[in-house]
Design a protein around this motif. Structure first.
Motif, PDB file in Angstrom:
ATOM      1  N   ILE A 195       1.300  -5.297  -7.738  1.00  0.00           N
ATOM      2  CA  ILE A 195       0.059  -4.622  -7.322  1.00  0.00           C
ATOM      3  C   ILE A 195       0.255  -3.979  -5.947  1.00  0.00           C
ATOM      4  O   ILE A 195      -0.108  -2.820  -5.731  1.00  0.00           O
ATOM      5  CB  ILE A 195      -1.129  -5.600  -7.314  1.00  0.00           C
ATOM      6  N   ALA A 196       0.862  -4.719  -5.019  1.00  0.00           N
ATOM      7  CA  ALA A 196       1.092  -4.176  -3.671  1.00  0.00           C
ATOM      8  C   ALA A 196       2.012  -2.967  -3.725  1.00  0.00           C
ATOM      9  O   ALA A 196       1.779  -1.954  -3.050  1.00  0.00           O
ATOM     10  CB  ALA A 196       1.676  -5.263  -2.770  1.00  0.00           C
ATOM     11  N   LYS A 197       3.048  -3.050  -4.544  1.00  0.00           N
ATOM     12  CA  LYS A 197       3.982  -1.930  -4.681  1.00  0.00           C
ATOM     13  C   LYS A 197       3.277  -0.713  -5.265  1.00  0.00           C
ATOM     14  O   LYS A 197       3.474   0.414  -4.813  1.00  0.00           O
ATOM     15  CB  LYS A 197       5.151  -2.355  -5.580  1.00  0.00           C
ATOM     16  N   THR A 198       2.441  -0.930  -6.264  1.00  0.00           N
ATOM     17  CA  THR A 198       1.686   0.159  -6.879  1.00  0.00           C
ATOM     18  C   THR A 198       0.722   0.791  -5.876  1.00  0.00           C
ATOM     19  O   THR A 198       0.591   2.014  -5.816  1.00  0.00           O
ATOM     20  CB  THR A 198       0.922  -0.354  -8.112  1.00  0.00           C
ATOM     21  N   GLU A 199       0.071  -0.034  -5.071  1.00  0.00           N
ATOM     22  CA  GLU A 199      -0.858   0.497  -4.061  1.00  0.00           C
ATOM     23  C   GLU A 199      -0.117   1.333  -3.025  1.00  0.00           C
ATOM     24  O   GLU A 199      -0.593   2.391  -2.620  1.00  0.00           O
ATOM     25  CB  GLU A 199      -1.614  -0.653  -3.387  1.00  0.00           C
ATOM     26  N   ARG A 200       1.066   0.873  -2.608  1.00  0.00           N
ATOM     27  CA  ARG A 200       1.852   1.642  -1.628  1.00  0.00           C
ATOM     28  C   ARG A 200       2.266   2.988  -2.227  1.00  0.00           C
ATOM     29  O   ARG A 200       2.191   4.024  -1.569  1.00  0.00           O
ATOM     30  CB  ARG A 200       3.086   0.855  -1.184  1.00  0.00           C
ATOM     31  N   LYS A 201       2.711   2.976  -3.469  1.00  0.00           N
ATOM     32  CA  LYS A 201       3.137   4.214  -4.131  1.00  0.00           C
ATOM     33  C   LYS A 201       1.948   5.163  -4.299  1.00  0.00           C
ATOM     34  O   LYS A 201       2.073   6.362  -4.101  1.00  0.00           O
ATOM     35  CB  LYS A 201       3.763   3.884  -5.499  1.00  0.00           C
ATOM     36  N   THR A 202       0.793   4.616  -4.657  1.00  0.00           N
ATOM     37  CA  THR A 202      -0.418   5.430  -4.812  1.00  0.00           C
ATOM     38  C   THR A 202      -0.796   6.079  -3.483  1.00  0.00           C
ATOM     39  O   THR A 202      -1.105   7.263  -3.428  1.00  0.00           O
ATOM     40  CB  THR A 202      -1.579   4.578  -5.341  1.00  0.00           C
ATOM     41  N   ASP A 203      -0.739   5.295  -2.402  1.00  0.00           N
ATOM     42  CA  ASP A 203      -1.046   5.842  -1.076  1.00  0.00           C
ATOM     43  C   ASP A 203      -0.067   6.958  -0.707  1.00  0.00           C
ATOM     44  O   ASP A 203      -0.465   7.996  -0.175  1.00  0.00           O
ATOM     45  CB  ASP A 203      -0.995   4.737  -0.014  1.00  0.00           C
ATOM     46  N   GLN A 204       1.207   6.740  -1.014  1.00  0.00           N
ATOM     47  CA  GLN A 204       2.224   7.751  -0.720  1.00  0.00           C
ATOM     48  C   GLN A 204       1.966   9.022  -1.523  1.00  0.00           C
ATOM     49  O   GLN A 204       2.033  10.130  -0.984  1.00  0.00           O
ATOM     50  CB  GLN A 204       3.611   7.201  -1.050  1.00  0.00           C
TER      51      GLN A 204
END
Length: 142
Positions: free
Chosen positions: A42-51
């Motif tokens: 989930i954290a990785k997905t959120e970081r990618k989404t923000d990027q």
């Protein structure tokens, strides 16, 4: 003796089951639990989404700037063409006007050197023009 075997077999089975449960009950530091793996994903997905959102904003801003520059160049070209069309000597001649980031390039022919120079002056007077590259050729009189 028979009674004793009946008691030992279930006890051994229970001990084996407990040992197996205990091995999987406490994760080692090298292994993540399912919950930890999910949190990490989930954290990785959120970081990618923000990027991706940040990149999309930059791309949108660049596209807006590019389209704005193209509209400005088109407006400059139109105004320069209108100025040249108003001149009696230049209106009858086909002059190509190309504009890129406010830099105007004139190409084609002019009836004489005076008209050629006037074309530069007229194009330079248009709002938004940064420079004028006059490549007009003076017509040879036969």
């Amino acid at each position: 003796m028979k009674h004793r075997t009946l008691l030992i077999a279930p006890l051994a089975a229970s001990l084996l089951a407990l040992a197996a449960c205990d091995n999987h009950k406490t994760p080692t530091t090298d292994h993540e639990t399912a919950g930890q793996k999910l949190d990490s994903a989930i954290a990785k997905t959120e970081r990618k989404t923000d990027q991706l959102q940040a990149e999309a904003k930059v791309n949108a801003a660049e596209a807006k700037q590019d389209s704005s520059a193209a509209l400005n160049d088109a407006a400059i070209t139109t105004r320069v063409n209108a100025q040249l069309a108003a001149d009696p000597k230049l209106s009858a001649i086909k002059i190509n006007v190309d504009t890129d980031n406010g830099r105007v390039r004139l190409s084609g022919t002019a009836p004489d050197s005076e008209a050629r120079d006037r074309a530069t002056t007229m194009a330079s007077a248009v709002s938004g023009v940064v420079t004028v590259d006059n490549q007009l050729k003076v017509e040879k009189k036969s």
